[in-house]
Design a protein around this motif. Structure first.
Motif, PDB file in Angstrom:
ATOM      1  N   ALA A 223       0.825  -1.211   0.000  1.00  0.00           N
ATOM      2  CA  ALA A 223       0.000   0.000   0.000  1.00  0.00           C
ATOM      3  C   ALA A 223       0.861   1.263   0.000  1.00  0.00           C
ATOM      4  O   ALA A 223       0.531   2.256  -0.671  1.00  0.00           O
ATOM      5  CB  ALA A 223      -0.923   0.001   1.210  1.00  0.00           C
ATOM      6  N   GLU A 224       1.969   1.243   0.728  1.00  0.00           N
ATOM      7  CA  GLU A 224       2.866   2.396   0.738  1.00  0.00           C
ATOM      8  C   GLU A 224       3.454   2.641  -0.654  1.00  0.00           C
ATOM      9  O   GLU A 224       3.566   3.795  -1.103  1.00  0.00           O
ATOM     10  CB  GLU A 224       3.992   2.174   1.749  1.00  0.00           C
ATOM     11  N   ALA A 225       3.822   1.565  -1.331  1.00  0.00           N
ATOM     12  CA  ALA A 225       4.361   1.693  -2.686  1.00  0.00           C
ATOM     13  C   ALA A 225       3.299   2.256  -3.628  1.00  0.00           C
ATOM     14  O   ALA A 225       3.579   3.144  -4.448  1.00  0.00           O
ATOM     15  CB  ALA A 225       4.855   0.334  -3.184  1.00  0.00           C
ATOM     16  N   ILE A 226       2.068   1.738  -3.511  1.00  0.00           N
ATOM     17  CA  ILE A 226       0.979   2.208  -4.357  1.00  0.00           C
ATOM     18  C   ILE A 226       0.713   3.687  -4.129  1.00  0.00           C
ATOM     19  O   ILE A 226       0.557   4.469  -5.084  1.00  0.00           O
ATOM     20  CB  ILE A 226      -0.290   1.361  -4.087  1.00  0.00           C
ATOM     21  N   GLU A 227       0.677   4.098  -2.877  1.00  0.00           N
ATOM     22  CA  GLU A 227       0.412   5.502  -2.558  1.00  0.00           C
ATOM     23  C   GLU A 227       1.491   6.406  -3.135  1.00  0.00           C
ATOM     24  O   GLU A 227       1.205   7.462  -3.711  1.00  0.00           O
ATOM     25  CB  GLU A 227       0.329   5.693  -1.045  1.00  0.00           C
ATOM     26  N   LEU A 228       2.746   5.989  -3.013  1.00  0.00           N
ATOM     27  CA  LEU A 228       3.859   6.779  -3.536  1.00  0.00           C
ATOM     28  C   LEU A 228       3.778   6.910  -5.053  1.00  0.00           C
ATOM     29  O   LEU A 228       3.950   8.007  -5.604  1.00  0.00           O
ATOM     30  CB  LEU A 228       5.180   6.124  -3.127  1.00  0.00           C
ATOM     31  N   LEU A 229       3.504   5.790  -5.726  1.00  0.00           N
ATOM     32  CA  LEU A 229       3.453   5.798  -7.190  1.00  0.00           C
ATOM     33  C   LEU A 229       2.251   6.582  -7.706  1.00  0.00           C
ATOM     34  O   LEU A 229       2.334   7.261  -8.736  1.00  0.00           O
ATOM     35  CB  LEU A 229       3.406   4.358  -7.713  1.00  0.00           C
ATOM     36  N   LYS A 230       1.149   6.499  -6.989  1.00  0.00           N
ATOM     37  CA  LYS A 230      -0.055   7.233  -7.386  1.00  0.00           C
ATOM     38  C   LYS A 230       0.170   8.740  -7.211  1.00  0.00           C
ATOM     39  O   LYS A 230      -0.137   9.530  -8.110  1.00  0.00           O
ATOM     40  CB  LYS A 230      -1.231   6.771  -6.532  1.00  0.00           C
ATOM     41  N   LYS A 231       0.680   9.152  -6.071  1.00  0.00           N
ATOM     42  CA  LYS A 231       0.879  10.574  -5.798  1.00  0.00           C
ATOM     43  C   LYS A 231       1.913  11.193  -6.731  1.00  0.00           C
ATOM     44  O   LYS A 231       1.815  12.369  -7.096  1.00  0.00           O
ATOM     45  CB  LYS A 231       1.303  10.776  -4.345  1.00  0.00           C
ATOM     46  N   SER A 232       2.892  10.417  -7.131  1.00  0.00           N
ATOM     47  CA  SER A 232       3.936  10.925  -8.019  1.00  0.00           C
ATOM     48  C   SER A 232       3.456  11.023  -9.463  1.00  0.00           C
ATOM     49  O   SER A 232       4.129  11.643 -10.295  1.00  0.00           O
ATOM     50  CB  SER A 232       5.170  10.017  -7.960  1.00  0.00           C
ATOM     51  N   GLY A 233       2.317  10.405  -9.755  1.00  0.00           N
ATOM     52  CA  GLY A 233       1.795  10.406 -11.117  1.00  0.00           C
ATOM     53  C   GLY A 233       2.432   9.376 -12.022  1.00  0.00           C
ATOM     54  O   GLY A 233       2.149   9.338 -13.225  1.00  0.00           O
ATOM     55  N   LYS A 234       3.263   8.510 -11.443  1.00  0.00           N
ATOM     56  CA  LYS A 234       3.954   7.518 -12.273  1.00  0.00           C
ATOM     57  C   LYS A 234       3.035   6.377 -12.706  1.00  0.00           C
ATOM     58  O   LYS A 234       3.267   5.747 -13.736  1.00  0.00           O
ATOM     59  CB  LYS A 234       5.164   6.958 -11.517  1.00  0.00           C
ATOM     60  N   VAL A 235       2.003   6.080 -11.909  1.00  0.00           N
ATOM     61  CA  VAL A 235       1.042   5.019 -12.219  1.00  0.00           C
ATOM     62  C   VAL A 235      -0.360   5.555 -11.970  1.00  0.00           C
ATOM     63  O   VAL A 235      -0.642   6.119 -10.909  1.00  0.00           O
ATOM     64  CB  VAL A 235       1.276   3.760 -11.355  1.00  0.00           C
ATOM     65  N   LYS A 236      -1.251   5.361 -12.952  1.00  0.00           N
ATOM     66  CA  LYS A 236      -2.619   5.864 -12.809  1.00  0.00           C
ATOM     67  C   LYS A 236      -3.549   4.862 -12.130  1.00  0.00           C
ATOM     68  O   LYS A 236      -4.431   5.240 -11.365  1.00  0.00           O
ATOM     69  CB  LYS A 236      -3.178   6.238 -14.183  1.00  0.00           C
ATOM     70  N   HIS A 237      -3.395   3.574 -12.443  1.00  0.00           N
ATOM     71  CA  HIS A 237      -4.285   2.545 -11.910  1.00  0.00           C
ATOM     72  C   HIS A 237      -3.469   1.303 -11.556  1.00  0.00           C
ATOM     73  O   HIS A 237      -2.351   1.112 -12.050  1.00  0.00           O
ATOM     74  CB  HIS A 237      -5.365   2.165 -12.932  1.00  0.00           C
TER      75      HIS A 237
END
Length: 330
Positions: free
Chosen positions: A145-159
């Motif tokens: 979940a921490e990885a997902i949150e980081l990637l989502k907030k950075s805009g690197k991954v949308k879904h």
């Protein structure tokens, strides 16, 4: 035909997807891909776009990164292409080397580093969808979940989504994050029928050999998780490939598919995919071909799913299962 589940998440995805596992030449990291490999990729992408396929499926391990690097070269040569297409990639598998076996890694550091590698190889700032490739028995949902949150907030991954997971594993991951998992990619085809057998063979001796989570299909339908099918064309088993392991049931099914294709004035690939897409879950086949002509042969699949009768669907299932011999006209 009704919308696929991806459309419920506001994603304008095509009904079919192109799997990029076969691009990049050999799986020897030291062996470079060639100009001919690039031409092959460009031909497949052009063929896909010409019939409305905008979805391209990658993984960081495909030909040890070369598939993504090739695709990145294509995107660099055609900058306008990026906004026309939907790119999905996967991470979590670490391939064997001289010192270590194949292993699975859902640690935060590995997921984040994998995405950075994917973006670098593709030459893009973001990917539309990241799948966790295969279950990691050592995974910590909070760390994922921490990885997902980081990637989502950075805009690197949308879904985000998963691959090759059963319902309990998905729920375990969901317990730690509010971010939905919108895809599960599984091995599904007329040759790999476990997803149906587990329903039909319940409380029967034959069901003992079936390996599929019985809750998975209804769970994904209820949760509007897109079911993607890898290997949907069964590696050519029913459409003309010469296979030394072909059974009598395989050969008869191939003849029946050919007969249906002739009767309906379509391709064998369209009949085979139409059978899979007839399922009410809205399965999205991922075409693992590097042949542009075979991509074009699949363009009628959605229409054939709509036209296929219940009788034809059941006849194909039973023929492939070896429990029925359809009448083959001379």
């Amino acid at each position: 035909m009704k919308d696929i589940p991806l459309h419920h998440h506001g994603i304008l995805s095509s009904r079919l997807a192109i799997g990029c596992m076969g691009f990049g030449g050999s799986w020897d990291e030291a062996e470079p891909y060639t100009l001919e490999h690039m031409k092959q990729l460009e031909a497949v992408v052009d063929a896909a776009l010409s019939i409305g396929i905008n979805f391209f499926d990658h993984a960081d391990i495909y030909t040890r990164g070369k598939a993504e690097r090739m695709f990145g070269e294509l995107l660099a040569a055609k900058p306008s292409l990026r906004e026309q297409i939907f790119i999905q990639s996967k991470c979590g598998i670490q391939l064997a080397d001289e010192a270590l076996p194949v292993r699975y890694n859902f640690s935060k550091s590995h997921i984040v580093a994998s995405v950075d590698g994917i973006l670098n190889r593709l030459g893009t700032d973001y990917i539309d969808l990241l799948l966790l490739h295969r279950p990691d028995p050592l995974m910590d949902p909070e760390e994922v979940a921490e990885a997902i949150e980081l990637l989502k907030k950075s805009g690197k991954v949308k879904h985000f989504g998963v691959s090759n997971m059963h319902s309990a594993q998905i729920e375990y991951l969901r317990s730690a994050t509010q971010e939905p998992f919108i895809v599960n990619q599984l091995h599904l085809s007329l040759a790999h029928r476990h997803f149906l057998d587990q329903e039909l063979l319940i409380n029967r001796n034959e069901g003992g050999a079936v390996s599929f989570d019985p809750a998975l299909m209804p769970y994904m339908q209820q949760q509007r998780i897109q079911i993607q099918a890898w290997g949907p064309l069964a590696q050519g088993r029913y459409t003309g490939a010469s296979r030394p392991d072909a059974t009598e049931a395989d050969l008869l099914t191939a003849r029946y598919i050919e007969q249906l294709a002739q009767q309906k004035e379509t391709s064998k690939e369209a009949i085979l995919l139409g059978w899979l897409m007839k399922h009410p879950a809205g399965i999205q086949p991922v075409l693992g071909t590097t042949n542009a002509a075979r991509v074009l042969a699949c363009q009628d699949a959605e229409r054939q799913a709509e036209l296929m009768t219940r009788e034809e669907w059941w006849s194909l299932y039973a023929a492939a299962s070896g429990t029925f011999q359809p009448v083959i006209l001379p």
